[in-house]
Design a protein around this motif. Structure first.
Motif, short mmCIF file in Angstrom:
data_model
loop_
_atom_site.label_atom_id
_atom_site.label_comp_id
_atom_site.label_asym_id
_atom_site.label_seq_id
_atom_site.Cartn_x
_atom_site.Cartn_y
_atom_site.Cartn_z
N ALA A 95 -45.05 -81.66 -18.62
CA ALA A 95 -45.28 -82.91 -19.36
C ALA A 95 -44.31 -83.98 -18.90
CB ALA A 95 -45.14 -82.66 -20.86
N VAL A 96 -43.06 -83.60 -18.67
CA VAL A 96 -42.06 -84.57 -18.20
C VAL A 96 -42.45 -85.09 -16.82
CG1 VAL A 96 -39.66 -84.73 -17.39
CG2 VAL A 96 -40.16 -83.72 -19.60
N CYS A 97 -42.96 -84.22 -15.97
CA CYS A 97 -43.40 -84.67 -14.63
C CYS A 97 -44.57 -85.63 -14.74
CB CYS A 97 -43.75 -83.46 -13.77
SG CYS A 97 -42.32 -82.49 -13.29
N PHE A 98 -45.51 -85.37 -15.65
CA PHE A 98 -46.64 -86.29 -15.83
C PHE A 98 -46.18 -87.63 -16.39
CE2 PHE A 98 -49.61 -82.51 -15.94
CZ PHE A 98 -50.21 -82.83 -14.73
N VAL A 99 -45.25 -87.61 -17.34
CA VAL A 99 -44.70 -88.86 -17.87
C VAL A 99 -44.02 -89.64 -16.76
CG1 VAL A 99 -42.91 -89.80 -19.39
CG2 VAL A 99 -44.48 -88.08 -20.25
N THR A 100 -43.27 -88.95 -15.92
CA THR A 100 -42.58 -89.61 -14.81
C THR A 100 -43.58 -90.22 -13.84
OG1 THR A 100 -40.78 -88.04 -15.01
CG2 THR A 100 -40.91 -89.27 -12.96
N ALA A 101 -44.64 -89.50 -13.53
CA ALA A 101 -45.65 -90.03 -12.60
C ALA A 101 -46.29 -91.29 -13.19
CB ALA A 101 -46.71 -88.97 -12.31
N GLY A 102 -46.62 -91.25 -14.47
CA GLY A 102 -47.21 -92.43 -15.10
C GLY A 102 -46.26 -93.61 -15.11
N LEU A 103 -45.00 -93.36 -15.45
CA LEU A 103 -44.02 -94.44 -15.44
C LEU A 103 -43.77 -94.96 -14.02
CD1 LEU A 103 -41.41 -93.16 -18.05
CD2 LEU A 103 -43.05 -95.02 -18.32
N PHE A 104 -43.82 -94.08 -13.04
CA PHE A 104 -43.62 -94.51 -11.66
C PHE A 104 -44.76 -95.43 -11.22
CE2 PHE A 104 -44.28 -93.96 -7.09
CZ PHE A 104 -43.05 -94.40 -6.63
N PHE A 105 -45.99 -95.05 -11.54
CA PHE A 105 -47.12 -95.91 -11.18
C PHE A 105 -47.05 -97.25 -11.92
CE2 PHE A 105 -49.33 -91.89 -9.87
CZ PHE A 105 -49.32 -92.19 -8.52
N LEU A 106 -46.62 -97.23 -13.16
CA LEU A 106 -46.46 -98.47 -13.92
C LEU A 106 -45.38 -99.35 -13.29
CD1 LEU A 106 -47.24 -100.09 -16.48
CD2 LEU A 106 -45.35 -98.91 -17.63
#
Length: 146
Positions: free
Chosen positions: A33-44
């Motif tokens: 979940a932390v990796c998915f949150v990071t990926a989303g924040l990175f794309f943002l």
């Protein structure tokens, strides 16, 4: 065959184990979940920096925030899920998250990563640990009674 857990004759409860069955799978779920949150924040961050044309310093600060915020969120999830001791699991989450980032960097660099960035490791571990701390009011209560 099937052994029942008997309480001692003194009436005391048996010792509780700090490790709960299935905790490793829950930990892996939190890490994912932390990796998915990071990926989303990175794309943002990438989209906003492209639209606004941020300077290099602002982008570096945003990337540093990408090390901190997901681990804080993961630490809070760990505390709410009841991992014991939560601080150790939170620090482990930060170290595991840094390991994932290091492996991705290593693969992206053609398996020739020369430097290990210790500041990012410290940020990840510390933010995972800080995320497990509760924010209880130690002095008085919310109404201000003395």
């Amino acid at each position: 065959m099937c052994e029942e857990r008997m309480e001692p004759e003194t009436g005391e409860k048996p010792e509780q184990k700090p490790y709960k069955p299935g905790a490793g799978m829950k930990f892996c779920g939190v890490l994912l979940a932390v990796c998915f949150v990071t990926a989303g924040l990175f794309f943002l961050l990438a989209w906003v920096s492209y639209q606004v044309r941020f300077s290099t310093e602002v982008i570096r600060m945003g990337i540093t925030g990408l090390y901190i915020v997901p681990c804080l969120i993961g630490g809070r999830i760990i505390r709410r899920m009841g991992f014991t001791p939560a601080m150790v699991w939170g620090a482990g989450l930060g170290a595991a998250f840094y390991s994932v980032l290091l492996v991705i960097s290593w693969l992206e660099a053609g398996m020739q990563l020369e430097t290990v960035r210790t500041m990012e490791l410290i940020l990840c571990v510390a933010s995972g640990l800080l995320g497990t701390l509760s924010r209880k009011n130690q002095v008085g209560n919310a109404e201000g009674k003395k």
